[in-house]
Scaffold this active site. Sequence first.
Site, PDB file in Angstrom:
ATOM      1  CB  CYS A  10      -0.928   0.003   1.207  1.00  6.68           C
ATOM      2  SG  CYS A  10      -2.379   1.060   0.979  1.00  6.68           S
ATOM      3  CG  ASP A 136      -3.848  -0.023   9.463  1.00  7.00           C
ATOM      4  OD1 ASP A 136      -2.777  -0.262  10.066  1.00  7.00           O
ATOM      5  OD2 ASP A 136      -3.895   0.683   8.438  1.00  7.00           O
TER       6      ASP A 136
END
Length: 218
Positions: A10, A136
């Site tokens: 990412c 996350d």
Amino acid sequence: MTGKVRVKICGIRRLADGLLAARLGADAIGVLVGQAHPSGDFVTPEAAATILGSLPPFVSGVLVSHWQDPLALQELVGLVRPAVLQLHSEISTQNVRKLRQARPGLTLLKAIHISSGMELESIASYVQWVDGFVADSSNPLTGQVGGTGLTHDWALTAELVAQLGKPLLLAGGLTPLNVGAAIARVQPYGVDVNSGVKGADGFKDGALLEQFIQAAAG
């Protein structure tokens, strides 16, 4: 867990980095567009579209956004044309439902920020509208909701894997050195890394990318 653990890289800001990650074996490439929290990894919709549009077959392009308005997100999807939209915000269940109804063919992921006070009931309310979750870490001191370089309590994430019944990607503070242990503890569908494969210049480091992808493969 049986089968391959998927790897998402990412925070890609350069086409060359996205192509390198794909060549090294990444399953998905994430670009960040639509910022509402601190991050140095956001790019323009045009840059994101170029990166995702250049990926080879069978590598998924993921649009990661902080935005919560479903109409703005639909417009962004039209510009960037991702295979996956990752909702990295506190977007309401109602707005996720609107997105699902408007874009039935788009894969939707909902980010969850893992903490000891999180409520399973509130997370579970998204299950029927999304295809998976990203667990996350956030950083209250900086206001970051991703790309923090911080790990969280993997035991909590392992519980989510067992209870949610949807694919879950583990993110937050992963590096080539700890991703193997993280996978063993959490048993996720996939892993998601940003800061853990950055070089000193803030862009992706080829050696760290290769080490991470190999470590995730076991």
